[in-house]
Design a protein around this motif. Structure first.
Motif, PDB file in Angstrom:
ATOM      1  N   CYS A   1       0.891  -1.159   0.022  1.00  0.00           N
ATOM      2  CA  CYS A   1      -0.005  -0.068   0.104  1.00  0.00           C
ATOM      3  C   CYS A   1       0.900   1.218  -0.017  1.00  0.00           C
ATOM      4  O   CYS A   1       0.534   2.272  -0.772  1.00  0.00           O
TER       5      CYS A   1
ATOM      6  N   THR B   1      -1.131   4.064  -2.497  1.00  0.00           N
ATOM      7  CA  THR B   1      -2.641   3.972  -1.937  1.00  0.00           C
ATOM      8  C   THR B   1      -2.865   4.654  -0.811  1.00  0.00           C
ATOM      9  O   THR B   1      -3.778   5.153  -0.277  1.00  0.00           O
ATOM     10  N   THR B   2      -1.788   4.690   0.269  1.00  0.00           N
ATOM     11  CA  THR B   2      -1.739   5.319   1.455  1.00  0.00           C
ATOM     12  C   THR B   2      -0.444   6.034   1.620  1.00  0.00           C
ATOM     13  O   THR B   2       0.550   5.760   0.977  1.00  0.00           O
TER      14      THR B   2
END
Length: 394
Positions: A139, A144-145
């Motif tokens: 991630c 995405t983060t």
């Protein structure tokens, strides 16, 4: 992983207890036991595994407590793995070691059930934590983060997930869905791999799929994506990119191979014991995968901790008195990273490079003009924990 085919108090003053024929146990444990030499070899192996596993994981926890720079959210997952492995070395391995030295189980039926449950639970915690760790790295790497060294909420949820998921799959045998009992030569205990009834087989299949296959697929997918991203970056700067690609490739291959070596033999032998003919798996064949699974308590700290440069530098400082230049460099590196730093982007020659940091320390990439007037990329600060993700904007 064959469950021993005897009962407590049934024959001799030895390790096991009698099990009714409906469970498929028709032989005496004395007929399935190792030789005295075999028990001695197993005891020596368990002694080494328990000692090294305890030392390695205790050292990890000591480093985490000693150095504040290590107290980032992502490192909490590594500490969670070390805690579960350390507990295996404290509440599990000593009992199987003592049983192997005597050639029989020593703490009764209740002790065997407890041993089987606690070791299955802690082993599953470790497996799920490795999968959660790979997903968190994925991630962060893919953007995405955003990496945030002050956000412990997501990591805390991952840790709770690993323990809750483990309890979900290891409590059922205590309530009638399969059972815990002696395995192999009767000096260790685990899930009843041997019974052929539908109740037991259904549990074994679910345990194999949800606690071994799925975590392995998650690890392969996430680290495969990480490796692909590093390959993309290698085309931006050949020197730095190739070095990083080789290092990440080595890390990924090492992690996957060790995961398979530790856990796949155990799973395969368990399935053979469940679905194969009675007596197919000998005590010698069943004890080897069990020992390999226990070696994960030794291997995990080496791969996930001491191959991590941040932990390794702290380890160097911990075990020896560093010279002043090393100490000042280490401290300045620690201070340059602020807890609230996020991912950063740099534009150069139509290439956008996202620097993904999984916590402290972060990496800064900037343009630099060399003596020939050519522009290139330079790295300041310490190297990122995850990787660089490059996108061509052209």
């Amino acid at each position: 992983m064959i469950v021993s085919n005897v009962s407590f108090g049934c024959t001799k003053a030895n390790s096991a207890w009698c099990v009714s024929s409906k469970d498929g146990h028709l032989e005496a444990a004395a007929n399935r036991s190792l030789s005295p030499t075999g028990h001695l070899i197993v005891a020596v192996c368990l002694g080494f595994i328990g000692t090294l596993g305890f030392s390695n994981n205790l050292l990890v926890l000591a480093l985490f407590c000693r150095f504040k720079v290590l107290r980032s959210p992502i490192n909490l997952l590594l500490v969670n793995i070390s805690v579960s492995d350390l507990l295996v070395c404290v509440v599990g391995t000593p009992f199987s070691f003592a049983a192997s030295t005597q050639g029989r189980w020593l703490i009764g039926k209740t002790g065997c059930v407890w041993y089987g449950f606690i070791n299955s639970c802690l082993g599953t915690v470790s497996l799920i934590s490795l999968a959660v760790l790979s997903y968190e790295r994925y991630c962060t790497m893919m953007g995405t983060t955003e990496a945030d060294a002050t956000n412990y909420k997501k990591i805390a949820m991952g840790i709770l997930l690993s323990w809750g998921y483990s309890l979900l799959w290891t409590l059922p045998p205590l309530f009638g869905w399969s059972s815990y009992g002696p395995e192999g030569p009767g000096t260790t205990c685990s899930v009843n791999w041997y019974a052929k009834d539908a109740n037991n087989i259904s549990y074994i299949v679910c345990l194999f799929i949800f606690c071994l296959v799925i975590p392995f697929l998650v690890i392969c997918y996430c680290y495969g994506k990480l490796l692909y991203a590093v390959k993309q970056v290698s085309g931006v700067n050949t020197g730095m990119g190739r070095t990083r690609e080789q290092r990440v490739l080595l890390m990924v291959v090492t992690m996957v191979i060790c995961f398979l070596l530790c856990w796949l033999p155990y799973g395969i032998v368990a399935l053979l014991a469940t679905f194969g003919k009675p007596g197919l798996i000998t005590p010698e064949a069943s004890i080897i995968p069990s020992l390999l699974a226990k070696t994960s308590t030794v291997v995990n700290p080496i791969i996930y901790i001491f191959m991590n440069k941040q932990f390794y530098r702290c380890f160097q400082t911990f075990v020896r008195c560093p010279n002043p230049s090393f100490t000042s460099s280490f401290r300045s590196t620690s201070k340059t990273t602020k807890p609230g730093q996020k991912s950063r982007k740099v534009e150069t020659n139509n290439i956008s490079i996202a620097v993904a940091s999984m916590g402290r320390p972060s990496t800064f990439i900037q343009n630099r003009t060399n003596s020939n007037g050519e522009q290139g990329l330079s790295v300041k600060g310490s190297k990122p924990v995850v990787s660089l993700v490059a996108h061509y904007n052209g």
